[in-house]
Design an enzyme around this catalytic site. Structure first.
Site, PDB file in Angstrom:
ATOM      1  N   GLY A  78       1.103  -1.114  -0.064  1.00 14.64           N
ATOM      2  CA  GLY A  78      -0.043  -0.087  -0.126  1.00 14.64           C
ATOM      3  C   GLY A  78       0.633   1.328   0.209  1.00 14.64           C
ATOM      4  N   ALA A  79       2.182   1.245  -0.673  1.00 11.32           N
ATOM      5  CA  ALA A  79       2.856   2.324  -0.714  1.00 11.32           C
ATOM      6  C   ALA A  79       2.687   3.532  -1.995  1.00 11.32           C
ATOM      7  CB  ALA A  79       4.365   1.640  -0.678  1.00 11.32           C
ATOM      8  N   SER A  95       0.013   5.188  -1.896  1.00  8.09           N
ATOM      9  CA  SER A  95      -0.892   6.398  -1.602  1.00  8.09           C
ATOM     10  C   SER A  95      -0.986   6.496  -0.351  1.00  8.09           C
ATOM     11  CB  SER A  95      -2.399   5.828  -2.011  1.00  8.09           C
ATOM     12  OG  SER A  95      -3.220   6.727  -1.465  1.00  8.09           O
ATOM     13  N   GLY A  96      -1.368   7.560   0.398  1.00  6.13           N
ATOM     14  CA  GLY A  96      -1.586   7.769   1.809  1.00  6.13           C
ATOM     15  C   GLY A  96      -0.616   7.255   3.020  1.00  6.13           C
ATOM     16  N   ILE A  97      -1.015   6.239   3.786  1.00  2.43           N
ATOM     17  CA  ILE A  97      -0.205   6.093   4.966  1.00  2.43           C
ATOM     18  C   ILE A  97       0.966   5.548   4.552  1.00  2.43           C
ATOM     19  CG2 ILE A  97      -0.035   4.822   7.075  1.00  2.43           C
ATOM     20  CD1 ILE A  97      -3.233   5.456   7.147  1.00  2.43           C
ATOM     21  N   GLY A  98       1.001   4.686   3.697  1.00  5.52           N
ATOM     22  CA  GLY A  98       1.948   3.622   3.140  1.00  5.52           C
ATOM     23  C   GLY A  98       2.983   4.657   2.367  1.00  5.52           C
ATOM     24  N   TYR A 101     -15.149  -4.684   6.069  1.00  5.57           N
ATOM     25  CA  TYR A 101     -13.875  -3.885   6.727  1.00  5.57           C
ATOM     26  C   TYR A 101     -13.618  -4.214   8.165  1.00  5.57           C
ATOM     27  CZ  TYR A 101     -10.703  -0.161   7.206  1.00  5.57           C
ATOM     28  OH  TYR A 101      -9.508   0.469   7.546  1.00  5.57           O
TER      29      TYR A 101
HETATM   30  N1  LIG Z   1      -7.511   6.460   6.290  1.00  7.52           N
HETATM   31  C1  LIG Z   1      -7.863   6.105   7.518  1.00  7.52           C
HETATM   32  O1  LIG Z   1      -8.902   6.853   8.191  1.00  7.52           O
HETATM   33  C2  LIG Z   1      -7.391   4.680   8.076  1.00  7.52           C
HETATM   34  C3  LIG Z   1      -7.913   4.392   9.463  1.00  7.52           C
HETATM   35  C4  LIG Z   1      -7.669   3.147   9.953  1.00  7.52           C
HETATM   36  C5  LIG Z   1      -7.086   2.382   9.049  1.00  7.52           C
HETATM   37  N2  LIG Z   1      -6.724   2.432   7.814  1.00  7.52           N
HETATM   38  C6  LIG Z   1      -5.590   1.708   7.194  1.00  7.52           C
HETATM   39  O2  LIG Z   1      -4.706   2.230   6.558  1.00  7.52           O
HETATM   40  C7  LIG Z   1      -4.151   1.402   5.598  1.00  7.52           C
HETATM   41  C8  LIG Z   1      -3.851   2.177   4.387  1.00  7.52           C
HETATM   42  O3  LIG Z   1      -4.997   3.133   3.975  1.00  7.52           O
HETATM   43  P1  LIG Z   1      -4.898   4.498   3.521  1.00  7.52           P
HETATM   44  O4  LIG Z   1      -5.603   5.347   4.430  1.00  7.52           O
HETATM   45  O5  LIG Z   1      -3.505   5.086   3.454  1.00  7.52           O
HETATM   46  O6  LIG Z   1      -5.648   4.865   2.264  1.00  7.52           O
HETATM   47  P2  LIG Z   1      -5.183   4.796   0.705  1.00  7.52           P
HETATM   48  O7  LIG Z   1      -4.586   6.174   0.498  1.00  7.52           O
HETATM   49  O8  LIG Z   1      -6.335   4.544  -0.116  1.00  7.52           O
HETATM   50  O9  LIG Z   1      -3.961   3.707   0.189  1.00  7.52           O
HETATM   51  C9  LIG Z   1      -4.122   2.317   0.472  1.00  7.52           C
HETATM   52  C10 LIG Z   1      -3.379   1.652  -0.334  1.00  7.52           C
HETATM   53  O10 LIG Z   1      -3.472   0.495  -0.379  1.00  7.52           O
HETATM   54  C11 LIG Z   1      -3.317  -0.017  -1.534  1.00  7.52           C
HETATM   55  N3  LIG Z   1      -4.367  -1.278  -2.144  1.00  7.52           N
HETATM   56  C12 LIG Z   1      -5.773  -0.889  -2.168  1.00  7.52           C
HETATM   57  N4  LIG Z   1      -6.414  -1.938  -2.469  1.00  7.52           N
HETATM   58  C13 LIG Z   1      -5.394  -2.872  -3.057  1.00  7.52           C
HETATM   59  C14 LIG Z   1      -5.475  -4.088  -3.820  1.00  7.52           C
HETATM   60  N5  LIG Z   1      -6.514  -4.632  -4.111  1.00  7.52           N
HETATM   61  N6  LIG Z   1      -4.096  -4.538  -3.939  1.00  7.52           N
HETATM   62  C15 LIG Z   1      -3.130  -3.989  -3.385  1.00  7.52           C
HETATM   63  N7  LIG Z   1      -2.971  -2.898  -2.906  1.00  7.52           N
HETATM   64  C16 LIG Z   1      -4.213  -2.124  -2.780  1.00  7.52           C
HETATM   65  C17 LIG Z   1      -3.539   1.166  -2.553  1.00  7.52           C
HETATM   66  O11 LIG Z   1      -3.191   0.904  -3.754  1.00  7.52           O
HETATM   67  P3  LIG Z   1      -3.321   1.799  -5.291  1.00  7.52           P
HETATM   68  O12 LIG Z   1      -3.299   3.365  -4.632  1.00  7.52           O
HETATM   69  O13 LIG Z   1      -2.214   1.417  -5.877  1.00  7.52           O
HETATM   70  O14 LIG Z   1      -4.557   1.310  -5.564  1.00  7.52           O
HETATM   71  C18 LIG Z   1      -2.908   2.185  -1.612  1.00  7.52           C
HETATM   72  O15 LIG Z   1      -1.315   2.025  -1.674  1.00  7.52           O
HETATM   73  C19 LIG Z   1      -5.278   0.448   5.090  1.00  7.52           C
HETATM   74  O16 LIG Z   1      -5.105  -0.845   5.428  1.00  7.52           O
HETATM   75  C20 LIG Z   1      -6.509   1.256   5.794  1.00  7.52           C
HETATM   76  O17 LIG Z   1      -7.463   0.142   6.104  1.00  7.52           O
HETATM   77  C21 LIG Z   1      -6.762   3.823   7.274  1.00  7.52           C
END
Ligand SMILES: NC(=O)c1ccc[n+]([C@@H]2O[C@H](COP(=O)([O-])OP(=O)(O)OC[C@H]3O[C@@H](n4cnc5c(N)ncnc54)[C@H](OP(=O)(O)O)[C@@H]3O)[C@@H](O)[C@H]2O)c1
Length: 272
Positions: A5-6, A8-11, A161
């Site tokens: 998940g690198a 976008s976002g947190i990664g 989720y």
């Molecule tokens: N945002 C919040 O408020 C929050 C709160 C609690 C936990 N989290 C957790 O934090 C983690 C990162 O999320 P984020 O907030 O940074 O969201 P994000 O910006 O949407 O990033 C998600 C990352 O996961 C990858 N991903 C999504 N679907 C995928 C798939 N089918 N196969 C491979 N990679 C996939 C995306 O890849 P692409 O960009 O290449 O599609 C992206 O790099 C997640 O596990 C999420 O559940 C988030």
């Protein structure tokens, strides 16, 4: 350090911070364009072009291919950050036959972890264990995970989720029981509510993002990931954290018996 998940976002924020600190970061993403942009961002931060791999975790064969490519390209993996995840309205089972949210958020990372286990073991030193850091969520609290059938169809995207985030913590609990003795420390964390690409398809989440002060930046969300990946004080097998401090999880997410059962059923689900 391998970060899923690198793209976008947190990664991405975590990978940038780690690269800036001098760590050798390996990026995993799904979308080719976002992944290429992430490579540029990490290169700017660390001065080196990071290795990058593409895989859609909704297709287990793509996880297997990425695992094989990382194994071939890297002799050691000192940190695996299992961070890829999504909230999706897709309810159709994946081609592998599992709930799509649980497959992407739990089974994909679970399989990748097993594929990279030898590389984690190769990195482990008595004074410096290898680490597995998994991004979970407060949403574990409403998870309806069946530990014997993790991939079974869930009734709504939020229940799915929650189930997947429950699985993230249970996997950490069982990984700690099995692998601490091998010199691999597994932890997980809740990043807080983060203004990232996450939840864009959800009207309620999109509205909530507008509330002042409720959401934090991806960099703030990644702070605990970076801490768990690097700090000696963060070597707490099975620990669940938020804001660099221990965070309570529900009993259903920490129960050792459920953790053992989930591990066995997940091995069967990914055919490992
Ligand atoms: N945002 C919040 O408020 C929050 C709160 C609690 C936990 N989290 C957790 O934090 C983690 C990162 O999320 P984020 O907030 O940074 O969201 P994000 O910006 O949407 O990033 C998600 C990352 O996961 C990858 N991903 C999504 N679907 C995928 C798939 N089918 N196969 C491979 N990679 C996939 C995306 O890849 P692409 O960009 O290449 O599609 C992206 O790099 C997640 O596990 C999420 O559940 C988030």
């Amino acid at each position: 350090m391998v970060v899923t998940g690198a793209s976008s976002g947190i990664g991405l924020a975590g990978a940038v911070a780690l690269a800036r600190a001098g760590d050798d970061v390996v990026l995993l993403g799904r979308d080719p364009r976002r992944l290429a942009d992430a490579v540029s961002r990490v290169r700017e931060a660390g001065g080196r072009t990071p290795a990058s791999y593409r895989a859609d975790f909704a297709v287990l064969d793509e996880v297997r291919a990425a695992g094989a490519a990382i194994t071939a390209g890297h002799e050691r993996v000192d940190v695996l950050a299992n961070n890829a995840g999504l909230l999706t309205s897709v309810r159709r089972p994946t081609a592998d036959g599992h709930d799509p949210t649980v497959q992407v958020n739990h089974l994909g990372g679970f399989l990748l972890t097993h594929l990279l286990l030898d590389r984690l073991r190769a990195a482990a030193r008595p004074a410096a264990p290898a680490r597995i850091v998994t991004t979970s969520s407060l949403a574990e609290a409403w998870g309806t995970l069946d530990p014997d059938r993790p991939g079974r169809r869930q009734f709504s995207r939020w229940l799915a989720y929650g189930a997947s985030k429950q699985a993230n913590i249970l996997m950490t609990v069982e990984a700690a029981r099995r692998w601490t003795g091998l010199g691999i420390v597994a932890t997980c964390f809740f990043p807080g509510l983060v203004r990232s690409g996450f939840g864009r398809q959800s009207p309620s989440f999109t509205v909530a993002r507008l509330a002042p002060g409720l959401f934090r930046s991806s960099e703030q969300g990644a702070d605990t990931l970076v801490w768990l990946a690097t700090d000696p004080a963060a070597l707490v097998p099975g620990g669940y954290f938020a804001g660099r401090t221990p965070f309570p999880a529900t009993g259903r997410s920490t129960d050792p018996d459920r953790a053992r059962r989930l591990w066995q059923s997940s091995l069967a689900a990914v055919g490992h």
